[in-house]
Design an enzyme around this catalytic site. Structure first.
Site, short mmCIF file in Angstrom:
data_model
loop_
_atom_site.label_atom_id
_atom_site.label_comp_id
_atom_site.label_asym_id
_atom_site.label_seq_id
_atom_site.Cartn_x
_atom_site.Cartn_y
_atom_site.Cartn_z
N ASP A 20 64.02 -29.79 86.99
CA ASP A 20 62.95 -30.13 85.62
C ASP A 20 63.26 -31.60 85.55
O ASP A 20 63.99 -31.85 84.74
CB ASP A 20 63.08 -28.99 85.15
CG ASP A 20 61.79 -29.18 83.78
OD1 ASP A 20 60.19 -30.41 84.44
OD2 ASP A 20 61.78 -28.47 82.60
N MET A 21 61.64 -32.60 85.86
CA MET A 21 61.97 -33.82 85.59
C MET A 21 61.55 -33.66 83.99
O MET A 21 60.80 -32.99 83.83
CB MET A 21 60.98 -34.78 86.33
CG MET A 21 61.17 -34.71 87.77
SD MET A 21 63.13 -34.49 87.84
CE MET A 21 62.98 -36.52 88.03
N ARG A 68 52.75 -32.89 72.72
CA ARG A 68 51.41 -32.67 73.26
C ARG A 68 50.59 -32.17 72.52
O ARG A 68 50.76 -31.44 71.07
CB ARG A 68 51.80 -31.72 74.65
CG ARG A 68 52.60 -32.49 75.70
CD ARG A 68 52.87 -31.45 77.33
NE ARG A 68 52.03 -31.39 78.15
CZ ARG A 68 51.99 -30.54 78.79
NH1 ARG A 68 51.34 -29.72 78.43
NH2 ARG A 68 51.05 -31.01 79.77
N ASP A 123 56.77 -31.88 88.75
CA ASP A 123 57.85 -31.92 88.35
C ASP A 123 59.38 -31.71 88.43
O ASP A 123 60.50 -31.43 87.63
CB ASP A 123 57.63 -32.70 87.20
CG ASP A 123 57.32 -31.64 85.87
OD1 ASP A 123 57.23 -30.42 86.74
OD2 ASP A 123 57.64 -32.07 85.08
N GLU A 124 58.97 -30.22 89.19
CA GLU A 124 60.01 -29.21 89.58
C GLU A 124 60.22 -28.56 90.49
O GLU A 124 58.92 -28.46 91.00
CB GLU A 124 59.43 -27.80 88.74
CG GLU A 124 59.43 -28.21 86.74
CD GLU A 124 59.23 -26.84 86.05
OE1 GLU A 124 59.29 -27.05 84.76
OE2 GLU A 124 58.26 -25.79 86.77
#
Length: 753
Positions: A20-21, A68, A123-124
DNA sequence: CATGGCTTTACC
DNA sequence: GGTAAAGC
C-alpha cells in the site's frame, strides 16, 4: 474469469502481501516538485467551493490534524503552513493521469518479483510470494542464504512489542518442541511454527521488495504480510507509513477481540452495519461465535460462508494476476445549480468526456494491445425531487470522440421518456446531475513484439523465477547458515538473523546459549518443509499457478506432512481455530468442485453452463429479455398514446410482458418460471400462487410485529429468502391486501423455498 | 450542491 | 444488460 479460490486444506500455506503506497498522491507531487519536500502537504481537487476537496494528506499534515473529507480552507485552519497541491484540470475536469502513471511505475517494479500480482487500485497491490518464500527456505536449508536483521528492522509483528520478541518466540518454540508437543495438538504446533518462519522470511523478502520500489521509483509504501488477502490488507494498516507488519497465526484471535467488524474489507459499508445491528455484535471475535448456518440464514448464503471463515482468520480467495483495468472510464458531477439543463451543455460535456476516453483508450491500445468493444454511458437525472440514475451500453466501433459523443447523446435521448421540456427543442425536461462514459469488454490482439506467446509466458511464472531468485541482493549481504550455526556466533564474522536482531536496538536477548541453539533448530525445521504443493493452486488455471520449486523434500519431510494430513482427516475437521464448528459443506465455496458438475448447453446462448448454475443463468437471460421487451413496449405505448390519446391501458404493458415471459419459458424445455413481482425471483409457475401467499404472509407478520423481523434467525429455523439480508434494492411496492385469503400463517414459513 | 472521480463486483 | 454496493 471471475474469482478463484484455493483449497481450504492450504488455508495457511500461502504468504500473501498487500503493498500500500503511503499517501500516494502526495508522494507523487513531492517527487514531481522536490522543493515542497519536508512540508505538510495535501492534494486537493479543484473545486471553487471552500478551497477544493482534499483527496490525499501526507503524514506531516496528518500530524496537524488534517484529514481527508476536509476542504482546503479547513486544512489551512489546522495547519497554516500546509502546501496544497492542485490536481491539474483538463477539459474542465480533474486529470489524475500522473498518479496513474506513477502507480503503474510501482506496479512494474512489483511485477519483477512475482507474476502473481493483483493490482487492487492505483496505489495498492496484492502479491502471492509463497514460491519466493519456499525457495528461500530451501536456500537457507542448503546454507546458501541467511536472513539478515537489517531486513527486519522496519518490520512489526501483531501481538508482539517488537520483531525481536517475535524472533525470540520462534526460537523458544524451536528449542523446546518435545515437552510442549507431547502435551497437546502436535499438528497445530507444527503448523504455527512453519507459519511463523515463513512469515518471517516473507517479511525479509517484502523488505527487499519495498527497498527496490523505493530505489527505483522514489516512493515509499507500507505492507501487510499474512496468509490471505483480507488479513494482509488489514495488517498493512497497522504500521504506517513506510513500515511493514506480519500477522502471526496465533495473534489473530487476540487481535480480533478488539477489532471492529467494519475494519474488514467488505464489511466496511452497509453490510457491516447490518451484521452489527442484526447480530448485536461489534468485534470480529464475536462474529466468530456464530455457526455458519446462522450467518447464511441471516445474510446471503455466500456472504454467510465468507463471514464464517474470515471470522476465523480464513480467506480462500486467490491472488488473481491482474495488471490492467477491466474498464476505462471518466465521469463528472454537476451538483445543484450546475445541473445540465440544455442539450448544448449536455453535448458539450459528453464530448469532453468522450475526448478523454478516446485519449486514454488510444494510449491503452498502444500499451496493452487490446481494444474495447463496448461503451456504457451513465447519467443521473433530477426528476421532481429525487435523483434517478441510469446506465446504458452501446457497441464501441471506433475510438472516435465524436462518434462516442453522438452515440452517448442518442443513448440518453432514446432512454428518456420525455427528453425535452414540452414545447422546447433544447431545454431538458429532467436536468442532469451526473455524467459518465466508460469503455470495457476488451479484446486482446497480438501486437508488434508482444504477441500471444508473450502474453501467456508472462503468466507462467518463468519470468519472475529468473528475475527474482535473489532479488536485488548485494552478494556481500549473503550469509551462510551452516558455517554460522556450527561455529560460535560471537566469533563469526557474519551475523545470523537471530543474534543480530536480538542484539540490535530493536530488542535484546542476552542468552547467547539460545542463539546457537536457535540456528540448529531452524535448520531442522527447514528440513521438514515442503515445497509449494501442486494442489495448493489446483483450482487455478495452470497459467496462473506459481511455478513448481524444484526442491525434493527429505523423506522425513514427506512423512511429517503425511502424518499431519492423516491426523486432520481422522478428525474429520478442517478448521482447528474453533472447536464448536461442525463439519461444513463447502461444495459451493470450492472452485474444484465445480469441475465435477455436469455441463449443460444453454439453449439461448449456446454456452456450456454448470448444472447447478443453470437456474441463475436462465434468470440472466430472462432479465435481459425482460428489460428489452419492457422498453420496446413502453415505446410502443407512447406511440399509441400519441395517435390515440384516449386509448389508455395501464395494464397493457404488464399483460404483454407476462404473456411474453410465458412464451419464453414454455419455449424453453426447462421448467416454466415466472418472475415474482415481490422478490424478483423466478418461481416455477406451478408454485407461483403459493409463493405469493408466502409474501403476503410475511407482510402481515411484518405489520404485526416489526421488531420481530430484526430478530436473528435461530439455528433450528429454516432459512427464508426474505429473512436473508442482501443488498437494499428498490422493490416494486405491489400491494396485495388479500389478507383474508391467508391460511395458517406459520405454515408458510417452513416449506417455501 | 458539497469529497470527486474513479474501479470492481455481485445480484437480478 | 442494468443497478447498487464498496473501497481508494
Amino acid at each position: 474469469m471471475s474469482k478463484q479460490y484455493i483449497n481450504i486444506n492450504h488455508k495457511y500455506d500461502r504468504i500473501i502481501v498487500l503493498v500500500d503506497m503511503d499517501c500516494f498522491y502526495c508522494q507523487v507531487e513531492e517527487k514531481l516538485n522536490p522543493q515542497i519536500r519536508g512540508n505538510p502537504i495535501a492534494v486537493v481537487q479543484y473545486n471553487p467551493w471552500q478551497g477544493g476537496g482534499i483527496i490525499a494528506v501526507n503524514y506531516a499534515a496528518r500530524a496537524k490534524g488534517v484529514t481527508r473529507h476536509m476542504r482546503g480552507d479547513e486544512a489551512r485552519k489546522h495547519c497554516p503552513e500546509i502546501v496544497l497541491m492542485q490536481v491539474p484540470q483538463i477539459r474542465g475536469k480533474a486529470d489524475i493521469n500522473k498518479y496513474r502513471e506513477a502507480g503503474k511505475e510501482v506496479a512494474d517494479v512489483l511485477k519483477t518479483f512475482t507474476p502473481l500480482l493483483e493490482r487492487a487500485s492505483v496505489d495498492e497491490a496484492y502479491m502471492d510470494i509463497t514460491k519466493l518464500v519456499l525457495s528461500r527456505l530451501r536456500d537457507m536449508n542448503e546454507g546458501k542464504y541467511q536472513i539478515v536483521p537489517e531486513k527486519l528492522a522496519d518490520t512489526f509483528a501483531v501481538g508482539y512489542d517488537s520483531i525481536g520478541d517475535f524472533v525470540k518466540k520462534i526460537s523458544y518454540d524451536l528449542e523446546g518442541p518435545n515437552e510442549v508437543e507431547e502435551m497437546e495438538n502436535v499438528e497445530e504446533h507444527v503448523v504455527n511454527r512453519k507459519s511463523d518462519i515463513k512469515l518471517l522470511i516473507g517479511a525479509s523478502i517484502v523488505n527487499e521488495i519495498r527497498t527496490v520500489v523505493k530505489n527505483k521509483t522514489g516512493f515509499e509504501c507500507s505492507a501487510g504480510i499474512a496468509h490471505n488477502k483480507i488479513l494482509a490488507k488489514l495488517t498493512a494498516g497497522f504500521h504506517k507509513p513506510n513500515r511493514q507488519t506480519i500477522l502471526p497465526l496465533k495473534s489473530i484471535a487476540k487481535m480480533y477481540q478488539t477489532l471492529p467488524i467494519k475494519k474488514i474489507k467488505g464489511l466496511g459499508g452497509k453490510l457491516g452495519d447490518q451484521v452489527c445491528e442484526v447480530l448485536k455484535v461489534q468485534y470480529m471475535s464475536e462474529l466468530a461465535k456464530f455457526p455458519e448456518k446462522l450467518l447464511q440464514c441471516n445474510f446471503d448464503e455466500r456472504i454467510g460462508s465468507w463471514m464464517f471463515l474470515i471470522a476465523k482468520g480464513i480467506d480462500l480467495e486467490a491472488v488473481t494476476p491482474k495488471f490492467n483495468s477491466k474498464s476505462i472510464g471518466c465521469c463528472k458531477r454537476f451538483p445543484g445549480k450546475n445541473a445540465i439543463g440544455g442539450v448544448a451543455t449536455l453535448k458539450h460535456w459528453l464530448s469532453e468526456l468522450a475526448a478523454e476516453i478516446q485519449e486514454r483508450l488510444e494510449k491503452d491500445m498502444n500499451e496493452n494491445n487490446r481494444i474495447a468493444k463496448q461503451i456504457t454511458v451513465s447519467y443521473t437525472q433530477q426528476v421532481n425531487d429525487n435523483d434517478v440514475s441510469s446506465t446504458r451500453s452501446v457497441p464501441l466501433v471506433a475510438y472516435d470522440a465524436e462518434k462516442i459523443t453522438t452515440d452517448a447523446l442518442e443513448t440518453i435521448r432514446r432512454n428518456s421518456v420525455t427528453f425535452f421540456k414540452s414545447g422546447s427543442s433544447s431545454a431538458l425536461n429532467n436536468p442532469i446531475t451526473f455524467l459518465g462514459i466508460s469503455a470495457g469488454k476488451f479484446d486482446s490482439f497480438p501486437g508488434k513484439g508482444n504477441g500471444l506467446k508473450e502474453m501467456f509466458s508472462n503468466m507462467s511464472g518463468k519470468v519472475a523465477q529468473e528475475n527474482l531468485k535473489e532479488p536485488e541482493m548485494p552478494p556481500e549481504q549473503k550469509h551462510v547458515l551452516k558455517t554460522d550455526s556450527q561455529g560460535d556466533p560471537k566469533k563469526s564474522g557474519n551475523t545470523s538473523v537471530c543474534d543480530t536482531v536480538l542484539n540490535s536496538n530493536i530488542t535484546s536477548l542476552n542468552d547467547s546459549v539460545n542463539k546457537s541453539k536457535v540456528q540448529v533448530q531452524l535448520q531442522q525445521v527447514f528440513e521438514i518443509e515442503e515445497t509449494v504443493n501442486e494442489s495448493t493452486y489446483s483450482c487455478l488455471p495452470s497459467s496462473s499457478r506459481p511455478e513448481q520449486v524444484n526442491y525434493v523434500p527429505s523423506s522425513s519431510s514427506i512423512s511429517e506432512i503425511k502424518h499431519v494430513i492423516s491426523k486432520m482427516n481422522d478428525k474429520g475437521k478442517i478448521s482447528d481455530l474453533n472447536d464448536q464448528v461442525a463439519p461444513v459443506d463447502y461444495h459451493n465455496t470450492y472452485a474444484e468442485y465445480y469441475q465435477a458438475v455436469a455441463l449443460i448447453q444453454c439453449t439461448e446462448c449456446k454456452t456450456n453452463i454448470p448444472e447447478n448454475e443453470m437456474q441463475s443463468h436462465r434468470d440472466f437471460h430472462l432479465a435481459l429479455q425482460l428489460s428489452q421487451k419492457q422498453r420496446e413496449d413502453f415505446r410502443n405505448e407512447l406511440k399509441q398514446k400519441k395517435i390515440l390519446p384516449e386509448v389508455k391501458s395501464k395494464t397493457s404493458t404488464t399483460a404483454k410482458l407476462t404473456q411474453f415471459l410465458k412464451q419464453q419459458v414454455t419455449g424453453n424445455s426447462i421448467t416454466p418460471t415466472e418472475r415474482c413481482t415481490e422478490c424478483g425471483k423466478f418461481i416455477p409457475c406451478a408454485n407461483l400462487s403459493e409463493h405469493t401467499d408466502y409474501h403476503t404472509a410475511r407482510k402481515l407478520q411484518f405489520e404485526l410485529n416489526q421488531t420481530d423481523m430484526k430478530k436473528i434467525v435461530p439455528i433450528g429455523q429454516p432459512c427464508q429468502p426474505s429473512n436473508t439480508i442482501k443488498r437494499k434494492r428498490s422493490k416494486s411496492k405491489e400491494q396485495n391486501p388479500q389478507l383474508s385469503k391467508i391460511k395458517n400463517l406459520t405454515s408458510y414459513f417452513n416449506k417455501i423455498p
